[in-house]
Design a protein around this motif. Structure first.
Motif: not given
Length: 394
Positions: A4-6, A42-43, A74-77, A95-98
């Motif tokens: 998982l690249t983060f 994330p953005v 994926l781009h979770p906010r 929290m937003a990425s979970r």
């Protein structure tokens, strides 16, 4: 292996060049054929897409999910409150990425390792996620995350916590490893893995025809990077006053563009400065090959990829003597380190380069020492090691 690249430093459909070095490094790993990955980038959340809101509107336009070079992204906010954002960003990002990561696992992507690029807030958030999902985390330090952000007390504490709890810590140069130890990360297994350069993408061009096509004549410097103060474009412009027969081309976009144009006007050098805007890598390669030297007057860098890109195109560099840059420029074939990061220092370094100008073929040969193969093999080795360690304790 599934990785998982983060990282927030990853290109997207709106900002194609944002964090392109992370995508490039991942591309090299994927080409080994041993890794499967999904990227979580994330953005910040923002409700309005109108261009009047500038960069924030760009965040709103980023798709929730996209495919880039065959990789699912994926781009979770995550909510980033004004003023407090710097100190709470890792927690809000985690929290937003979970939920997005949980869905991936439910779909069958039960990854072995989280690979986080940039220590803060990304690496801290990744470490929180690693604890939640019981997965080992590898964190890569890139530059500003270590040479600037630890000046702030709470972020420094969180960086040290993440560094101590990560399964492995990587830096893009020895200087960042030294700095991590200096701020208190007491572990002996920090591994410097310098970035490489894509020698197929960045390669010499026909200089005569390319210079003609681009309208380049006389000794021309190229300055590449985001148009903000720390990239030092203003110093390169000011140095033109001391180099009356030199022209400067600036590639990049950013908030300081009008300020830099005004500076060129105020100094009376506007006829010798050309603003190229944001260039594709293919077009940038042409400018690297056509110009006579790259000038990098940054005040902060980890491992500046533009240096190797220019050298791979056969063009030597003039650069500020900071952080990982002395590890890149180690011989005259590569270029010259500035005696000081000032307009006068740039002019002195350019004069020295011109009086001892290397053959373009020798500069290219120097860059060929920095292929991705060794770095990529070691990175895959780190993934295997931390997976085995995780399996041993389960």
């Amino acid at each position: 292996m599934k990785i998982l690249t983060f990282s927030t430093l990853y290109p997207n459909a709106v900002k194609q060049h944002h964090g392109i070095f992370t995508e490039t490094a991942l591309k090299q790993v994927m080409e080994t054929g041993t890794i499967e990955t999904v990227v979580v980038a994330p953005v910040p959340w923002f409700p309005f897409k109108h261009k009047m809101f500038g960069d924030y509107a760009g965040f709103a336009q980023v798709p929730r999910e996209e495919m880039r070079r065959g990789v699912r992204v994926l781009h979770p906010r995550y909510f980033l409150p004004p003023k407090m954002g710097m100190h709470v960003a890792p927690f809000l990002m985690a929290m937003a990425s979970r939920p997005a990561i949980a869905r991936l696992m439910d779909e069958g992507f039960d990854f072995d390792v989280i690979d986080a690029h940039y220590f803060y807030p990304d690496g801290v958030a990744a470490t929180l996620l690693g604890r939640y999902f019981n997965k080992p985390v590898v964190i890569s330090a890139l530059g500003t995350d270590i040479n600037l952000i630890p000046k702030f007390y709470l972020p420094r504490k969180m960086i040290l916590w993440a560094g101590k709890n990560a399964a492995a810590v990587v830096t893009v140069c020895e200087a960042l490893k030294t700095e991590l130890k200096k701020i208190g990360l007491a572990r002996e297994d920090i591994m410097p893995l310098r970035n490489g350069v894509d020698l197929e993408l960045f390669k010499p061009v026909d200089r005569v025809s390319t210079r003609s096509e681009l309208g380049i004549s006389g000794f021309t410097l190229l300055s590449v990077g985001y148009l903000v103060a720390r990239k030092g474009h203003h110093r390169a412009i000011a140095a033109l006053q001391l180099m009356p027969d030199v022209t400067l081309a600036i590639a990049g976009g950013g908030p300081d563009e009008n300020k830099l144009k005004k500076l060129a006007m105020d100094l009376g050098v506007q006829n010798r400065v050309k603003f190229l805007g944001v260039l594709s890598q293919k077009e940038l390669c042409r400018y690297y090959g056509a110009c006579d030297a790259l000038v990098l007057a940054s005040s902060r860098e980890g491992w500046a990829n533009v240096l190797l890109e220019s050298m791979a195109c056969g063009t030597p560099v003039v650069a500020s003597n900071i952080w990982g840059t002395p590890e890149v420029i180690t011989s005259p074939e590569a270029g010259v380190l500035m005696p000081s990061n000032t307009p006068a220092g740039i002019a002195q370094a350019v004069a020295h380069l011109r009086s001892n100008y290397p053959l373009h073929t020798t500069t290219r040969a120097y860059a060929e020492r920095f292929s991705w193969s060794d770095t990529t093999a070691k990175k895959v080795g780190i993934y295997r090691r931390v997976r085995q360690q995780a399996e041993a304790v389960q």
